[in-house]
Design an enzyme around this catalytic site. Structure first.
Site, mmCIF file in Angstrom:
data_model
loop_
_atom_site.group_PDB
_atom_site.id
_atom_site.type_symbol
_atom_site.label_atom_id
_atom_site.label_comp_id
_atom_site.label_asym_id
_atom_site.label_seq_id
_atom_site.Cartn_x
_atom_site.Cartn_y
_atom_site.Cartn_z
ATOM 1 N N ASP A 1 44.836 32.156 46.807
ATOM 2 C CA ASP A 1 45.611 32.313 45.571
ATOM 3 C C ASP A 1 45.974 30.985 44.901
ATOM 4 O O ASP A 1 46.384 30.969 43.748
ATOM 5 C CB ASP A 1 46.905 33.088 45.848
ATOM 6 C CG ASP A 1 46.642 34.540 46.207
ATOM 7 O OD1 ASP A 1 45.493 34.987 46.036
ATOM 8 O OD2 ASP A 1 47.575 35.211 46.667
ATOM 9 N N ARG B 1 29.471 48.838 27.713
ATOM 10 C CA ARG B 1 30.737 49.246 28.326
ATOM 11 C C ARG B 1 31.760 48.117 28.329
ATOM 12 O O ARG B 1 31.411 46.941 28.269
ATOM 13 C CB ARG B 1 30.495 49.614 29.794
ATOM 14 C CG ARG B 1 29.969 50.997 29.977
ATOM 15 C CD ARG B 1 29.700 51.256 31.431
ATOM 16 N NE ARG B 1 29.182 52.601 31.604
ATOM 17 C CZ ARG B 1 28.429 52.992 32.626
ATOM 18 N NH1 ARG B 1 28.115 52.140 33.577
ATOM 19 N NH2 ARG B 1 28.012 54.223 32.706
ATOM 20 N N GLU C 1 45.669 41.090 40.332
ATOM 21 C CA GLU C 1 46.340 42.269 40.909
ATOM 22 C C GLU C 1 47.859 42.269 40.649
ATOM 23 O O GLU C 1 48.480 43.313 40.582
ATOM 24 C CB GLU C 1 46.083 42.339 42.417
ATOM 25 C CG GLU C 1 46.642 41.132 43.149
ATOM 26 C CD GLU C 1 46.419 41.129 44.650
ATOM 27 O OE1 GLU C 1 45.901 42.110 45.190
ATOM 28 O OE2 GLU C 1 46.790 40.114 45.266
HETATM 29 O O1 F6P Z 1 45.735 35.757 50.606
HETATM 30 C C1 F6P Z 1 46.621 36.145 49.584
HETATM 31 C C2 F6P Z 1 46.291 37.520 49.188
HETATM 32 O O2 F6P Z 1 44.938 37.481 48.928
HETATM 33 C C3 F6P Z 1 47.022 38.131 47.980
HETATM 34 O O3 F6P Z 1 46.460 37.857 46.737
HETATM 35 C C4 F6P Z 1 46.998 39.588 48.301
HETATM 36 O O4 F6P Z 1 48.008 40.307 47.661
HETATM 37 C C5 F6P Z 1 47.180 39.590 49.767
HETATM 38 O O5 F6P Z 1 46.563 38.422 50.248
HETATM 39 C C6 F6P Z 1 46.660 40.817 50.446
HETATM 40 O O6 F6P Z 1 46.376 40.594 51.798
HETATM 41 P P1 F6P Z 1 46.667 41.595 53.010
HETATM 42 O O7 F6P Z 1 46.227 42.947 52.576
HETATM 43 O O8 F6P Z 1 45.838 41.014 54.106
HETATM 44 O O9 F6P Z 1 48.120 41.529 53.301
#
Ligand code: F6P
Length: 349
Positions: A128, A163, A223
């Site tokens: 991230d 699309r 996300e």
């Molecule tokens: O490594 C960070 C990250 O990729 C975030 O962007 C994401 O929300 C999270 O890890 C999800 O990881 P896990 O499902 O392993 O907790």
């Protein structure tokens, strides 16, 4: 001197390169014993798997994704007497110093232990790229290259079908992956947690493109981005995968891409599809940049141990690796600078 090393939090490409560098320089240069602590803070909390790492254990792993030490999101600060348990296990295993490789959560625990008198050096990792104090975390470069390639591939199928394609990438608190992969992949719109976008704005940009004769559009969404329907509507939507929280109190994100795709199709009438890149961004072999950065971080971390520069994290600032106080990493997120947002926006719509 006995040095323990652990990897905590979500994995990312380059973790093994750090382990390799610490083991190699620690043993060959400083004559230390290096102990591998398995599954992050969990390994120190329950005193489970703590094993010596020999040179051969750290050989042949530079190019491998994941972590030979495994990882967990265990939070010792949430466990009764967690800190005491860790201190006892350090004593039992005669570990003088810990090198903790992790993101903001793992490093937050490291900062707390450091303030309680443990000798500790941190190494920042996460795809991230949102750890305060370092311009780059390793793992990020690999992730944006994977995401860029995915966007390139989505481009051709979007064009073939006229699309709108929505590509959801990771990025809980910050939109580094979305913005850099989006710029590199030529995204037409990018949505990030740092800046709330209105769905009607997004639709307007897509309509504008189509009126210029572009029959397809690529939307990249982090996300952790929040959606608002329009300026009048105060309600902010954050899409959760489910209601579960991890040990650090984070909700599980995921699914905003699908939601956004439905809203776009409904409002514009353009056929829209979503793709969630998910864990593909975290898996596999690290890029050359991440191998080099992770190797430099590992070498500097063991140097800090040798010089007794505890309570610091290795950080990339400019082209140099410098110490950055762990205490200044806690509860902070490195978000995107306005300059990068402005650059991305030049290509919107
Ligand atoms: O490594 C960070 C990250 O990729 C975030 O962007 C994401 O929300 C999270 O890890 C999800 O990881 P896990 O499902 O392993 O907790």
């Amino acid at each position: 001197m006995k040095v323990g090393i652990l990897t905590g939090g979500g994995d990312c490409p380059g973790l093994n390169a750090v382990i390799r560098a610490v083991v190699r320089k620690g043993i060959l240069h400083y004559g230390y014993a290096v102990l591998g602590i398995y599954e992050g803070w969990k390994g120190l909390l329950d005193g489970g798997r703590i094993m010596p790492l020999a040179l051969r254990d750290a050989s042949g792993i530079l190019h491998r994704g994941g972590t030979i030490l495994r990882s967990s999101r265990t939070n010792p600060l949430k466990v009764e007497n967690g800190i005491e348990q860790i201190k006892n296990n350090l004593q039992k295993n005669e570990i003088d110093t810990i090198i903790a490789v992790g993101g903001e959560d793992t490093l937050g625990v490291a900062a707390r232990l450091s303030s309680e008198g443990c000798n500790l050096v941190g190494v920042p990792k996460t795809i991230d790229n949102d750890v305060m104090g370092t311009e780059r975390t390793f793992g990020f470069d690999t992730a944006i290259n994977i995401a860029m390639e995915a966007i390139d591939r989505v481009h051709t199928t979007a064009e073939a079908h006229n699309r709108v394609m929505v590509v959801e990438v990771m990025g809980r608190h910050a939109g580094w992956i979305a913005t850099e992969a989006g710029i590199a992949g030529g995204a037409d719109i990018i949505l990030i947690p740092e800046k709330t976008m209105y769905v009607d704005q997004v639709c307007e940009m897509i309509r504008r493109r189509h009126s210029r004769g572009k029959d397809f559009s690529i939307v990249v969404v982090a996300e952790g981005a929040k959606l608002r329907m329009n300026r009048e509507n105060e309600k902010e939507l954050q899409i959760l995968r489910d209601r579960k929280l991890d040990a650090f109190g984070h909700v599980r994100l995921g699914g905003i891409g699908n939601e956004l795709a439905d809203l776009i199709e409904e409002a514009t009438g353009y056929e829209t599809r979503a793709i969630i890149l998910g864990y593909i961004q975290r898996g596999g072999s690290p890029s050359a940049f991440d191998r080099v950065l992770a190797t430099r971080f590992g070498v500097h971390a063991i140097d800090y141990v040798h010089r007794g520069e505890f309570g610091n994290m290795v950080a990339l600032q400019g082209s140099k690796i410098v110490p950055y106080p762990l205490a200044d990493v806690v509860d902070k997120i490195k978000t995107i600078d306005q300059e990068l947002i402005d650059t991305a926006e030049v290509f919107f719509g």
